[in-house]
Design an enzyme around this catalytic site. Structure first.
Site, PDB file in Angstrom:
ATOM      1  N   ASP A  46      -9.734 -13.465 -15.140  1.00 21.51           N
ATOM      2  CA  ASP A  46     -10.515 -14.300 -16.042  1.00 21.51           C
ATOM      3  C   ASP A  46      -9.815 -14.346 -17.396  1.00 21.51           C
ATOM      4  O   ASP A  46      -9.141 -13.392 -17.802  1.00 21.51           O
ATOM      5  CB  ASP A  46     -11.919 -13.715 -16.213  1.00 21.51           C
ATOM      6  N   ASP A  54      -9.364 -17.961 -11.913  1.00 22.72           N
ATOM      7  CA  ASP A  54     -10.704 -17.420 -11.747  1.00 22.72           C
ATOM      8  C   ASP A  54     -11.570 -18.001 -12.867  1.00 22.72           C
ATOM      9  O   ASP A  54     -11.540 -19.198 -13.100  1.00 22.72           O
ATOM     10  CB  ASP A  54     -10.656 -15.890 -11.763  1.00 22.72           C
ATOM     11  N   ARG A  70     -20.724 -23.672 -13.061  1.00 21.60           N
ATOM     12  CA  ARG A  70     -20.917 -22.424 -13.805  1.00 21.60           C
ATOM     13  C   ARG A  70     -20.773 -22.614 -15.313  1.00 21.60           C
ATOM     14  O   ARG A  70     -19.850 -22.097 -15.943  1.00 21.60           O
ATOM     15  CB  ARG A  70     -19.959 -21.334 -13.330  1.00 21.60           C
ATOM     16  N   ASP A  76     -16.341 -14.327 -18.232  1.00 16.80           N
ATOM     17  CA  ASP A  76     -17.311 -13.586 -17.428  1.00 16.80           C
ATOM     18  C   ASP A  76     -18.003 -12.558 -18.307  1.00 16.80           C
ATOM     19  O   ASP A  76     -17.343 -11.842 -19.083  1.00 16.80           O
ATOM     20  CB  ASP A  76     -16.632 -12.881 -16.250  1.00 16.80           C
TER      21      ASP A  76
END
Length: 443
Positions: free
Chosen positions: A223, A262, A321, A266
């Site tokens: 990430d 990715d 997302r 996060d």
């Protein structure tokens, strides 16, 4: 006099217009010309304002604002950046980033383990040769998969940078940022990240998993930024993008996209009190994940945490997302969502999530229904009021339930956000956010 206030300085409308055109430079010159106090102003020492989202809760977020002169660093390369992170432990520090720093400046080949050969990997693990019933976890170290694992470990060590507590990382000027880096904000408190452009790290060595889905899949790591078990984190005026490596340019192998990205951000593993303001998240697939698992082992550390605020961010040309939420009390207001034909959804409603999505604006292309804005992964009530789609007030829950009755959503998140500064009218959000969000706007 028609004016506004900027960090205690009076700015006329003429100056404000100049700022919008020329950015930080115009602002600094204008303020300096009218206010002697501006000479001592240092944006690197700015702290999150009281009441500005969840990161202002309790002790607030001050980053490295209290750093002494010995703990203020200016860095221009990856080695210098990692050295500055490591220096001084958790004493307050400020790291000023000049220019674009490439974490993999020598390319993917420099990270490959001796003997690794991608063509040999494809030949051995193709569905025709290997099948789709057995994963690669038992492959020995000297196999193509073993050599891939060793190569991936080299990249992991190279591109991850651990951010200590009480740190401010800020870009200098309009072109500061990172390419191919993964910031790890892990088990620390009080971090500020501002005015940086992040080009998502490219996984040089994705893993083929024959058992992932009916036809197998490529899985990637890294990430752009991870907030893992950390508290009081403020991310402001940054730009997150896939840049020169968009998914659209990726090849396919074994009939599946060779996925090399990715997430962009996060927030996981009991992280808490995070504010993301005035950022741009662009040109990405799986963008922001809050809470990384439904499992009870993870839930025990996530319940009552994962409190995150998103405001005045631009979410542009994303697939999904923005964010997907598990467990957390997430407040999303005054954001602008701009979709293209690849759009899947914005808000993912996950296990025990308590999402409040209000006063946002959505710009959807012809043929994309407002029913897609919300995606139900689990039955968790949410609040979604005063949202505009293509300039029209839209009840997102009602339109979703009408068009997707098999995934009915319930209204009422069960809490009311109080940590907000100014809330702009939703109809004005596109203009406000598009002019103000992203890197290069903090002086």
């Amino acid at each position: 006099m028609n004016a506004q206030i900027w960090h205690g300085h009076v700015i006329t409308k003429a100056v404000t217009k100049a700022m919008a055109v020329a950015g930080c430079t115009a602002l600094v010159l204008a303020v300096t010309a009218t206010t002697a106090q501006a000479k001592g102003h240092d944006t690197a020492r700015e702290t999150l304002a009281a009441g500005d989202g969840w990161a202002s809760y309790g002790t607030g977020t001050t980053g490295g604002s209290a750093a002494d002169a010995a703990h203020v660093y200016t860095v221009t390369d990856w080695a210098g950046f990692k050295a500055a992170l490591a220096a001084g432990g958790s004493a307050p520090k400020i790291i000023k980033v000049k220019g674009t720093i490439d974490a993999v400046s020598e390319g993917c080949d420099s990270l490959a383990a001796p003997g690794y050969d991608f063509d040999a990997y494809l030949a051995k693990y193709s569905p025709e040769a290997w099948g789709l019933d057995t994963d690669l976890s038992a492959e020995p170290d000297d196999s193509p998969e073993g050599l891939r694992r060793a190569s991936a470990a080299n990249q992991d060590q190279t591109i991850k940078a651990n951010v200590p507590a009480n740190t401010t990382i800020i870009g200098v000027g309009r072109d500061a940022g990172f390419k191919g880096a993964s910031l790890q904000i892990k088990a620390v408190d009080n971090v500020i990240i501002r005015n940086l452009t992040f080009e998502s790290p490219v996984d040089c060595f994705p893993q083929w998993d024959p058992t992932d889905g009916a036809t197998g899949n490529w899985n990637s790591e890294y990430d752009t930024a991870v907030v893992y078990g950390s508290t009081h984190v403020w991310l402001d005026h940054n730009t997150f993008t896939d840049g020169s490596h968009p998914d659209s340019a990726a090849p396919t192998y074994f009939g599946m996209l060779y996925q090399q990205h990715d997430g962009e951000l996060d927030i996981v593993r009991g992280a808490n009190y995070v504010t993301a303001s005035w950022n741009v998240f662009a040109d990405h697939d799986k963008t922001i994940l809050i809470g990384n698992s439904d499992s009870e082992s993870t839930a025990a550390g996530d319940r009552g945490k994962l409190k995150v605020t998103f405001h005045h961010n631009e979410f542009s040309n994303l697939v999904e997302r923005a964010p997907r939420v598990r467990f957390g009390q997430v407040d999303s207001y005054n954001n602008h969502f701009v979709a293209n034909s690849d759009y899947a959804y914005s808000f993912g409603i996950g296990k025990e999530s308590q999402l409040v999505a209000e006063h946002n604006a959505f710009t959807l292309p012809t043929g994309i229904s407002a029913a897609k804005v919300l995606k139900r992964w689990n039955v968790s009530p949410l609040t979604a009021a005063d949202n505009y789609v293509n300039g029209k007030l839209t009840d997102l829950i009602a339109v979703h339930n009408a068009e997707i009755p098999a995934e009915t959503l319930e209204s009422g998140a069960g809490w009311t956000p109080t940590l907000r500064t100014k809330v702009d009218p939703a109809k004005k959000v596109p203009g406000i956010v598009d002019r103000g969000a992203g890197a290069g706007r903090v002086c």
